[in-house]
Design a protein around this motif. Structure first.
Motif, mmCIF file in Angstrom:
data_model
loop_
_atom_site.group_PDB
_atom_site.id
_atom_site.type_symbol
_atom_site.label_atom_id
_atom_site.label_comp_id
_atom_site.label_asym_id
_atom_site.label_seq_id
_atom_site.Cartn_x
_atom_site.Cartn_y
_atom_site.Cartn_z
ATOM 1 N N GLN A 73 0.299 -4.823 7.442
ATOM 2 C CA GLN A 73 1.289 -4.180 8.296
ATOM 3 C C GLN A 73 1.598 -2.753 7.864
ATOM 4 O O GLN A 73 2.258 -2.022 8.600
ATOM 5 C CB GLN A 73 2.568 -5.021 8.309
ATOM 6 C CG GLN A 73 2.367 -6.375 8.953
ATOM 7 C CD GLN A 73 3.635 -7.206 8.987
ATOM 8 O OE1 GLN A 73 4.613 -6.875 8.327
ATOM 9 N NE2 GLN A 73 3.620 -8.295 9.751
ATOM 10 N N ASP A 74 1.122 -2.376 6.671
ATOM 11 C CA ASP A 74 1.325 -1.017 6.191
ATOM 12 C C ASP A 74 0.142 -0.105 6.522
ATOM 13 O O ASP A 74 0.196 1.093 6.252
ATOM 14 C CB ASP A 74 1.555 -1.033 4.674
ATOM 15 C CG ASP A 74 2.155 0.267 4.174
ATOM 16 O OD1 ASP A 74 3.042 0.802 4.853
ATOM 17 O OD2 ASP A 74 1.725 0.750 3.111
ATOM 18 N N VAL A 75 -0.929 -0.679 7.096
ATOM 19 C CA VAL A 75 -2.087 0.138 7.485
ATOM 20 C C VAL A 75 -1.705 0.983 8.692
ATOM 21 O O VAL A 75 -1.211 0.455 9.699
ATOM 22 C CB VAL A 75 -3.297 -0.755 7.810
ATOM 23 C CG1 VAL A 75 -4.453 0.073 8.340
ATOM 24 C CG2 VAL A 75 -3.727 -1.527 6.563
ATOM 25 N N PRO A 84 -10.531 -0.863 2.496
ATOM 26 C CA PRO A 84 -10.228 0.204 1.522
ATOM 27 C C PRO A 84 -8.739 0.518 1.396
ATOM 28 O O PRO A 84 -8.252 0.778 0.280
ATOM 29 C CB PRO A 84 -11.005 1.404 2.072
ATOM 30 C CG PRO A 84 -12.135 0.799 2.841
ATOM 31 C CD PRO A 84 -11.555 -0.425 3.466
ATOM 32 N N LEU A 85 -8.006 0.497 2.513
ATOM 33 C CA LEU A 85 -6.575 0.761 2.427
ATOM 34 C C LEU A 85 -5.821 -0.393 1.771
ATOM 35 O O LEU A 85 -4.721 -0.197 1.236
ATOM 36 C CB LEU A 85 -6.010 1.027 3.822
ATOM 37 C CG LEU A 85 -6.471 2.329 4.485
ATOM 38 C CD1 LEU A 85 -5.897 2.456 5.886
ATOM 39 C CD2 LEU A 85 -6.064 3.532 3.639
ATOM 40 N N LEU A 86 -6.390 -1.594 1.793
ATOM 41 C CA LEU A 86 -5.781 -2.750 1.131
ATOM 42 C C LEU A 86 -6.216 -2.899 -0.324
ATOM 43 O O LEU A 86 -5.765 -3.823 -0.994
ATOM 44 C CB LEU A 86 -6.131 -4.039 1.889
ATOM 45 C CG LEU A 86 -5.395 -4.329 3.186
ATOM 46 C CD1 LEU A 86 -5.902 -5.634 3.787
ATOM 47 C CD2 LEU A 86 -3.891 -4.414 2.951
ATOM 48 N N SER A 87 -7.083 -2.016 -0.790
ATOM 49 C CA SER A 87 -7.625 -2.185 -2.145
ATOM 50 C C SER A 87 -6.543 -2.197 -3.233
ATOM 51 O O SER A 87 -6.664 -2.975 -4.199
ATOM 52 C CB SER A 87 -8.658 -1.097 -2.422
ATOM 53 O OG SER A 87 -8.121 0.195 -2.223
ATOM 54 N N PRO A 88 -5.461 -1.395 -3.167
ATOM 55 C CA PRO A 88 -4.416 -1.545 -4.192
ATOM 56 C C PRO A 88 -3.751 -2.917 -4.171
ATOM 57 O O PRO A 88 -3.427 -3.476 -5.217
ATOM 58 C CB PRO A 88 -3.424 -0.429 -3.851
ATOM 59 C CG PRO A 88 -4.201 0.561 -3.064
ATOM 60 C CD PRO A 88 -5.186 -0.248 -2.275
ATOM 61 N N VAL A 89 -3.550 -3.469 -2.969
ATOM 62 C CA VAL A 89 -2.954 -4.796 -2.847
ATOM 63 C C VAL A 89 -3.899 -5.856 -3.412
ATOM 64 O O VAL A 89 -3.474 -6.783 -4.115
ATOM 65 C CB VAL A 89 -2.616 -5.096 -1.379
ATOM 66 C CG1 VAL A 89 -2.065 -6.501 -1.212
ATOM 67 C CG2 VAL A 89 -1.629 -4.071 -0.849
ATOM 68 N N ILE A 90 -5.183 -5.727 -3.111
ATOM 69 C CA ILE A 90 -6.164 -6.685 -3.634
ATOM 70 C C ILE A 90 -6.239 -6.596 -5.154
ATOM 71 O O ILE A 90 -6.337 -7.622 -5.849
ATOM 72 C CB ILE A 90 -7.541 -6.421 -2.988
ATOM 73 C CG1 ILE A 90 -7.468 -6.681 -1.476
ATOM 74 C CG2 ILE A 90 -8.616 -7.282 -3.628
ATOM 75 C CD1 ILE A 90 -8.735 -6.316 -0.731
#
Length: 329
Positions: free
Chosen positions: A205-207, A232-238
Motif C-alpha cells: 500500500q506504500d508503493v 524492488p520497492l518492497l525490498s526493504p520490507v522483504i
C-alpha cells in the motif's frame, strides 16, 4: 564671612552577609530542568535494561566459564572448556546444522507465502477486511497455544487429522514421529504466516500508484510491473522479514512443545525436529549443565550476529530505498 556648605557623603552600602548569600540558592536553568526531566523519564527503562538484560547476560557469560549445575552453591572456573566441548560434540553440531536447514526452508516459504497472500487481499474484492482478519488471526495466537493445538490435531489416536483419514477409509498416520514430524512442523510455521502478510500488505500500500500507472501506460504487463517495480520497492520490507525470520527460526523451540507439550522431556523429540534450542533446554533442565548450556547460547548469539550482518552486507546491492540511507547522500 560666608559659610561653605558641603554635601555629606552617601552612606556606604552594607556588604551582604554570608547568611544572605547562602539563603538564596540559584534557580536551575531551563537546560538543567530539561536534563533532569529527560533522566527521570528514561530512568525506568535504564534500570530495567540493566537489571533484566545487562546483568543476565553478564551472569550467563560467567556461567559459561564454569561447571555450574544450577543446584550446587560451589562452582569451579573451567575457562574455555565449555566452548571447546561445543565444537567437539557431534550432537550439538548436528542440532545446529539441522536448525540451519530448518531456517533455510521456513524463512523463504514464510516470506513468499506472506507476500502472495498480501497481493491477494490487496485486490479490490468484497469482504477483503474479513479475509485479512482471518489470515492474520493465527499470527496472534501464542506459539505455545499453536503448538499444543497442532499436537492435538495430529495426535495418532484422537487427532482430527487421522479422524478425517478414517472417515474416508485410510489408515491412520503417526504424524509426530520421523519422518512426518518435520512436515507437521513446517505446517505449524506456515500456519502463522499472517504476520508476514500484514507487513507485506503495508509495503504494497506504500508503493506509489503513479509509478504503476506510468508502467501500464508504457505497455508493461501486470507481471512485469510486479517483478520490476513492486518487488524492488518492497525490498526493504522483504529484508526486514528475512532478518527477523532468521533470528526467530534460529531460536525456535516450537518442535519441543509440538512433540511433548512441555519444556521438559527433550529426549522424546523426533530426531528430525531436534533443533539447537531443544538441545540447549535439554542441557539446562535434563543434564543440569548450566555452564555448557550458557556457552551454547553465547555461541548461538555470535552465529545470529554474524548471519544478520552477512545478510545485510549481501543485500546492500539488491535493496532499493525511496530515500537514500543517511551517510550516502
Amino acid at each position: 564671612m560666608s559659610r561653605q556648605l558641603t554635601a555629606a557623603p552617601p552612606p556606604a552600602a552594607e556588604a551582604p552577609s554570608a547568611t544572605s548569600r547562602t539563603a538564596r540558592p540559584k534557580k536551575p536553568t531551563s537546560a538543567l530542568r530539561r536534563t533532569r526531566t529527560f533522566y527521570m523519564f528514561v530512568a525506568p527503562w535504564v534500570i530495567g535494561f540493566v537489571a533484566l538484560t545487562v546483568f543476565p547476560l553478564g551472569y550467563a557469560f560467567w556461567l559459561s566459564l564454569t561447571d555450574s549445575d544450577g543446584l550446587s552453591p560451589r562452582t569451579h572456573f573451567v575457562g574455555l572448556e565449555n566452548y571447546v566441548e561445543f565444537f567437539q560434540d557431534p550432537l550439538t553440531l548436528n542440532s545446529l546444522a539441522r536448525t540451519g536447514s530448518f531456517t533455510l526452508i521456513t524463512v523463504p516459504l514464510s516470506v513468499i507465502a506472506g507476500l502472495l497472500l498480501a497481493v491477494m487481499v490487496n485486490q479490490p474484492i468484497r469482504a477483503r477486511g474479513f479475509f485479512r482478519a482471518m489470515i492474520y488471526l493465527p499470527a496472534v495466537v501464542p506459539p505455545v497455544g499453536a503448538a499444543l493445538a497442532f499436537r492435538l490435531i495430529f495426535d495418532r489416536d484422537a487427532g482430527a487429522a487421522n479422524g478425517v483419514l478414517s472417515s474416508i477409509g485410510a489408515d491412520p498416520i503417526t504424524w509426530l514421529v520421523d519422518p512426518n514430524a518435520r512436515y507437521v512442523l513446517y505446517a505449524l510455521v506456515m500456519w502463522g504466516c499472517g504476520g508476514s502478510m500484514i507487513i507485506s500488505l503495508a509495503g504494497l500500500q506504500d508503493v506509489p500508484r503513479e509509478v504503476l500507472e506510468a508502467a501500464r501506460v508504457d505497455g508493461a504487463t501486470s507481471w512485469q510491473a510486479f517483478t520490476r517495480i513492486t518487488i524492488p520497492l518492497l525490498s526493504p520490507v522483504i529484508l526486514f522479514q528475512v532478518v527477523t525470520g532468521v533470528i526467530g527460526s534460529l531460536q525456535s523451540f516450537a518442535p519441543l512443545l509440538l512433540s511433548t507439550g512441555s519444556l521438559s522431556g527433550a529426549g522424546s523429540v523426533p530426531e528430525g525436529n531436534y533443533l539447537f534450542m531443544i538441545h540447549v533446554i535439554a542441557q539446562y533442565f535434563g543434564a543440569s549443565r548450566f555452564g555448557y548450556a550458557s556457552a551454547m547460547l553465547w555461541i548461538l548469539f555470535a552465529v545470529i550476529l554474524v548471519v544478520t550482518l552477512l545478510i545485510i552486507k549481501v543485500s546492500a546491492r539488491t535493496v532499493f530505498y525511496t530515500v537514500d540511507p543517511e551517510g550516502k547522500r
